[in-house]
Write a protein that holds these residues in place. Structure first.
Motif, PDB file in Angstrom:
ATOM      1  N   PRO A 123       0.834  -1.204   0.000  1.00  0.00           N
ATOM      2  CA  PRO A 123       0.000   0.000   0.000  1.00  0.00           C
ATOM      3  C   PRO A 123       0.866   1.250   0.000  1.00  0.00           C
ATOM      4  O   PRO A 123       1.917   1.294   0.658  1.00  0.00           O
ATOM      5  N   VAL A 124       0.428   2.259  -0.732  1.00  0.00           N
ATOM      6  CA  VAL A 124       1.154   3.528  -0.815  1.00  0.00           C
ATOM      7  C   VAL A 124       0.210   4.658  -0.422  1.00  0.00           C
ATOM      8  O   VAL A 124      -0.912   4.743  -0.919  1.00  0.00           O
ATOM      9  N   ILE A 125       0.678   5.510   0.477  1.00  0.00           N
ATOM     10  CA  ILE A 125      -0.022   6.745   0.812  1.00  0.00           C
ATOM     11  C   ILE A 125       0.745   7.888   0.161  1.00  0.00           C
ATOM     12  O   ILE A 125       1.956   8.022   0.373  1.00  0.00           O
ATOM     13  N   ALA A 126       0.062   8.683  -0.637  1.00  0.00           N
ATOM     14  CA  ALA A 126       0.695   9.824  -1.308  1.00  0.00           C
ATOM     15  C   ALA A 126       0.514  11.059  -0.432  1.00  0.00           C
ATOM     16  O   ALA A 126      -0.610  11.498  -0.190  1.00  0.00           O
ATOM     17  N   LEU A 127       1.626  11.591   0.049  1.00  0.00           N
ATOM     18  CA  LEU A 127       1.609  12.781   0.908  1.00  0.00           C
ATOM     19  C   LEU A 127       1.988  14.001   0.082  1.00  0.00           C
ATOM     20  O   LEU A 127       3.081  14.069  -0.477  1.00  0.00           O
ATOM     21  N   VAL A 128       1.075  14.960  -0.007  1.00  0.00           N
ATOM     22  CA  VAL A 128       1.299  16.180  -0.789  1.00  0.00           C
ATOM     23  C   VAL A 128       1.061  17.377   0.122  1.00  0.00           C
ATOM     24  O   VAL A 128      -0.047  17.555   0.641  1.00  0.00           O
ATOM     25  N   HIS A 129       2.077  18.202   0.302  1.00  0.00           N
ATOM     26  CA  HIS A 129       1.921  19.379   1.159  1.00  0.00           C
ATOM     27  C   HIS A 129       1.212  20.508   0.429  1.00  0.00           C
ATOM     28  O   HIS A 129       0.346  21.170   0.991  1.00  0.00           O
ATOM     29  N   HIS A 130       1.592  20.741  -0.803  1.00  0.00           N
ATOM     30  CA  HIS A 130       0.886  21.723  -1.606  1.00  0.00           C
ATOM     31  C   HIS A 130       1.193  21.495  -3.076  1.00  0.00           C
ATOM     32  O   HIS A 130       2.148  20.806  -3.432  1.00  0.00           O
ATOM     33  N   VAL A 131       0.337  22.055  -3.917  1.00  0.00           N
ATOM     34  CA  VAL A 131       0.509  21.950  -5.363  1.00  0.00           C
ATOM     35  C   VAL A 131       1.427  23.078  -5.810  1.00  0.00           C
ATOM     36  O   VAL A 131       1.293  24.221  -5.373  1.00  0.00           O
ATOM     37  N   HIS A 132       2.367  22.756  -6.704  1.00  0.00           N
ATOM     38  CA  HIS A 132       3.442  23.683  -7.048  1.00  0.00           C
ATOM     39  C   HIS A 132       3.193  24.477  -8.323  1.00  0.00           C
ATOM     40  O   HIS A 132       4.138  24.944  -8.960  1.00  0.00           O
ATOM     41  N   CYS A 163      -4.463   5.143  -4.811  1.00  0.00           N
ATOM     42  CA  CYS A 163      -3.861   5.358  -3.495  1.00  0.00           C
ATOM     43  C   CYS A 163      -4.642   6.345  -2.634  1.00  0.00           C
ATOM     44  O   CYS A 163      -5.323   7.240  -3.137  1.00  0.00           O
ATOM     45  N   GLN A 164      -4.477   6.168  -1.335  1.00  0.00           N
ATOM     46  CA  GLN A 164      -4.944   7.159  -0.371  1.00  0.00           C
ATOM     47  C   GLN A 164      -4.011   8.360  -0.426  1.00  0.00           C
ATOM     48  O   GLN A 164      -2.786   8.212  -0.487  1.00  0.00           O
ATOM     49  N   TYR A 165      -4.573   9.554  -0.422  1.00  0.00           N
ATOM     50  CA  TYR A 165      -3.785  10.780  -0.328  1.00  0.00           C
ATOM     51  C   TYR A 165      -3.927  11.354   1.077  1.00  0.00           C
ATOM     52  O   TYR A 165      -4.936  11.152   1.754  1.00  0.00           O
ATOM     53  N   VAL A 166      -2.919  12.107   1.479  1.00  0.00           N
ATOM     54  CA  VAL A 166      -2.994  12.883   2.711  1.00  0.00           C
ATOM     55  C   VAL A 166      -2.332  14.223   2.462  1.00  0.00           C
ATOM     56  O   VAL A 166      -1.330  14.310   1.738  1.00  0.00           O
ATOM     57  N   THR A 167      -2.917  15.272   3.010  1.00  0.00           N
ATOM     58  CA  THR A 167      -2.330  16.600   2.900  1.00  0.00           C
ATOM     59  C   THR A 167      -2.532  17.338   4.209  1.00  0.00           C
ATOM     60  O   THR A 167      -3.133  16.814   5.155  1.00  0.00           O
ATOM     61  N   VAL A 168      -2.031  18.571   4.278  1.00  0.00           N
ATOM     62  CA  VAL A 168      -1.996  19.280   5.552  1.00  0.00           C
ATOM     63  C   VAL A 168      -3.015  20.397   5.659  1.00  0.00           C
ATOM     64  O   VAL A 168      -3.100  21.058   6.688  1.00  0.00           O
ATOM     65  N   SER A 169      -3.800  20.630   4.604  1.00  0.00           N
ATOM     66  CA  SER A 169      -4.768  21.718   4.662  1.00  0.00           C
ATOM     67  C   SER A 169      -5.897  21.482   3.666  1.00  0.00           C
ATOM     68  O   SER A 169      -5.734  20.780   2.656  1.00  0.00           O
ATOM     69  N   ALA A 170      -7.045  22.103   3.962  1.00  0.00           N
ATOM     70  CA  ALA A 170      -8.180  22.030   3.038  1.00  0.00           C
ATOM     71  C   ALA A 170      -7.848  22.721   1.724  1.00  0.00           C
ATOM     72  O   ALA A 170      -8.334  22.328   0.662  1.00  0.00           O
ATOM     73  N   ALA A 171      -7.007  23.757   1.790  1.00  0.00           N
ATOM     74  CA  ALA A 171      -6.628  24.471   0.571  1.00  0.00           C
ATOM     75  C   ALA A 171      -5.936  23.541  -0.416  1.00  0.00           C
ATOM     76  O   ALA A 171      -6.217  23.558  -1.621  1.00  0.00           O
ATOM     77  N   THR A 172      -5.020  22.691   0.084  1.00  0.00           N
ATOM     78  CA  THR A 172      -4.330  21.770  -0.811  1.00  0.00           C
ATOM     79  C   THR A 172      -5.282  20.692  -1.308  1.00  0.00           C
ATOM     80  O   THR A 172      -5.217  20.286  -2.476  1.00  0.00           O
ATOM     81  N   ARG A 185     -10.757  10.867  -1.408  1.00  0.00           N
ATOM     82  CA  ARG A 185      -9.521  10.081  -1.210  1.00  0.00           C
ATOM     83  C   ARG A 185      -8.437  10.881  -0.513  1.00  0.00           C
ATOM     84  O   ARG A 185      -7.328  10.377  -0.327  1.00  0.00           O
ATOM     85  N   VAL A 186      -8.714  12.129  -0.155  1.00  0.00           N
ATOM     86  CA  VAL A 186      -7.683  13.006   0.415  1.00  0.00           C
ATOM     87  C   VAL A 186      -8.015  13.317   1.871  1.00  0.00           C
ATOM     88  O   VAL A 186      -8.980  14.035   2.156  1.00  0.00           O
ATOM     89  N   ALA A 187      -7.231  12.783   2.778  1.00  0.00           N
ATOM     90  CA  ALA A 187      -7.403  13.066   4.203  1.00  0.00           C
ATOM     91  C   ALA A 187      -6.561  14.282   4.577  1.00  0.00           C
ATOM     92  O   ALA A 187      -5.514  14.538   3.969  1.00  0.00           O
ATOM     93  N   ILE A 188      -7.019  15.023   5.560  1.00  0.00           N
ATOM     94  CA  ILE A 188      -6.264  16.174   6.057  1.00  0.00           C
ATOM     95  C   ILE A 188      -5.704  15.840   7.428  1.00  0.00           C
ATOM     96  O   ILE A 188      -6.455  15.490   8.348  1.00  0.00           O
ATOM     97  N   VAL A 189      -4.398  15.920   7.561  1.00  0.00           N
ATOM     98  CA  VAL A 189      -3.732  15.768   8.852  1.00  0.00           C
ATOM     99  C   VAL A 189      -2.843  16.993   9.034  1.00  0.00           C
ATOM    100  O   VAL A 189      -1.805  17.127   8.388  1.00  0.00           O
ATOM    101  N   HIS A 190      -3.281  17.910   9.879  1.00  0.00           N
ATOM    102  CA  HIS A 190      -2.555  19.157  10.067  1.00  0.00           C
ATOM    103  C   HIS A 190      -1.179  18.944  10.702  1.00  0.00           C
ATOM    104  O   HIS A 190      -0.929  17.931  11.352  1.00  0.00           O
ATOM    105  N   ASN A 191      -0.330  19.925  10.527  1.00  0.00           N
ATOM    106  CA  ASN A 191       0.910  19.992  11.293  1.00  0.00           C
ATOM    107  C   ASN A 191       0.566  20.184  12.763  1.00  0.00           C
ATOM    108  O   ASN A 191      -0.433  20.837  13.107  1.00  0.00           O
TER     109      ASN A 191
END
Length: 400
Positions: A123-132, A163-172, A185-191
């Motif tokens: 299994p792979v979780i794709a972690l994206v902090h923001h779109v560039h 894959c499951q995605y995870v990011t740090v904000s609703a904006a991303t 598919r995108v979960a938010i887990v804040h800093n």
């Protein structure tokens, strides 16, 4: 250490840098703190990143995260794939049951992802902090920027489509949706907010500003320098501390000289955590002029010591790290940025009230809470049916 989880797993994080890397930043802090939270809950965590002079080839952090440094700035992606396929990561006893491979991979995409879903039978979780989207033209030339954006906006969404995605904000999460990634598919887990406990550090006697972060073009530290130049006539004692290091520093020093504010600006270079806390606590206002942030870690760090921040509206996760009009101010353009800084520097009561609100807001975000959320994602992903690698992308699509 907390009691081991019911199902102990080995999680491999793939990230281009680590916190000891001179170019490391908030993304690296997030990865290592989350990995440390997994270790605290009984899991094993390994980080594979690029080599650099400030760290050995292998080490274990104070939080129990094993760090493997392989390849360079550009070759780390290939080295990670080869090491995985060869079962040569030497990940410890839990991974022996899988031929030296982890139970799950967290693939961190800082513009360019590791594309591990193409080759990993895990299994792979794709972690994206923001779109560039905005950063590519600033950092690279025209054609390389087009290629980078093609990888991020077209290729990666297809590679990670299962894959499951995870990011740090609703904006991303909202930006990922524009690339065709289902928000479901995108979960938010804040800093979390780092420990910003500091002794008695009085505010500076004269108006003072601080900008904290890597010195690279898209952080737009030039805006902070121009703000000083615009306000120094009204506030003769005004100073700015530029805390951080990076390859753009010579250009920033030249801008300060051209603006005639060299004597007002102090480039501190790298600062320790203790020095960072003291700088933020002593400043009247913190500045985050960055073009885009996934979250805005320095905003909540400043808030934790009662210092409000001025940042740009529309710059990604800063709109969640900062509550406009309560814990800081969001500006619409460079002139408005200067105006917002002027307002906070000249209105002590307003600034103080914002600092108090910023401290309360920062306290809402903790690493243990973020760790619990991430563990839930790992458990769900690890319990999903075994996956084959994603089908290869058609060769005719391999050019933008």
């Amino acid at each position: 250490m907390e009691a081991p989880a019911a199902a102990t797993r080995h999680i491999l994080f793939l990230n281009w840098r680590d916190t000891r890397n001179p170019e490391g930043g908030g993304s690296e802090v997030y990865v290592e703190r989350i990995a440390g939270e997994l270790v605290r809950r009984g899991h094993q965590a390994t980080l594979l990143c690029a080599t650099h002079a400030a760290g050995p080839a292998e080490e274990v952090t104070a939080d129990g995260v094993r760090v493997l440094r392989r390849g360079g700035r550009h070759t780390v992606y290939l080295r990670a794939a080869l090491a995985y396929l060869a079962g040569a990561l030497r990940l410890g006893p839990l991974s022996r049951r899988h031929g030296g491979r982890p139970d799950l991979i967290v693939d961190v995409g800082n513009g360019l992802p590791f594309l591990s879903a193409l080759y990993a039978r895990r299994p792979v979780i794709a972690l994206v902090h923001h779109v560039h989207r905005e950063q590519w033209p600033v950092v690279l030339g025209r054609w390389l920027a087009k290629f980078g954006w093609w990888v991020e906006s077209w290729l990666a969404p297809r590679v990670y489509r299962r894959c499951q995605y995870v990011t740090v904000s609703a904006a991303t999460r909202n930006e990922l949706a524009t690339l065709g990634i289902d928000p479901a598919r995108v979960a938010i887990v804040h800093n979390g907010t780092p420990d910003m406990t500091v002794g008695v550090v009085p505010r500076s006697a004269q108006p003072s500003l601080v900008v904290l972060g890597r010195l690279v073009p898209h952080k737009q530290v030039e805006v902070a320098l121009r703000t000083v130049a615009a306000l120094v006539g009204e506030l003769p004692g005004l100073t700015l501390a530029v805390a951080g290091q990076g390859w753009w520093e010579p250009q920033l020093r030249q801008v300060a000289e051209d603006l005639g504010v060299t004597e007002r600006v102090r480039f501190t270079g790298f600062v320790t955590d203790a020095e960072k806390r003291e700088l933020l606590a002593a400043a009247w206002v913190a500045l985050t002029p960055s073009l885009k942030e996934g979250w805005g870690l320095t905003i909540v760090e400043a808030g934790a010591v009662g210092t409000p921040t001025v940042a740009f509206r529309g710059a990604g996760g800063v709109e969640e790290a900062l509550v406009d009009g309560e814990t800081g101010l969001l500006a619409d353009d460079v002139d408005d940025f200067t105006a917002k800084v002027r307002l906070l520097l000249t209105d002590e009561a307003y600034r103080s009230a914002m600092g108090t609100a910023a401290r309360a807001h920062a306290a809402r975000f903790t690493w243990p809470v973020s760790g619990e959320k991430f563990v839930a994602l790992v458990t769900r992903a690890a319990n999903a049916p075994a996956l084959a690698p994603a089908e290869p992308v058609a060769a005719s699509y391999l050019v933008p």
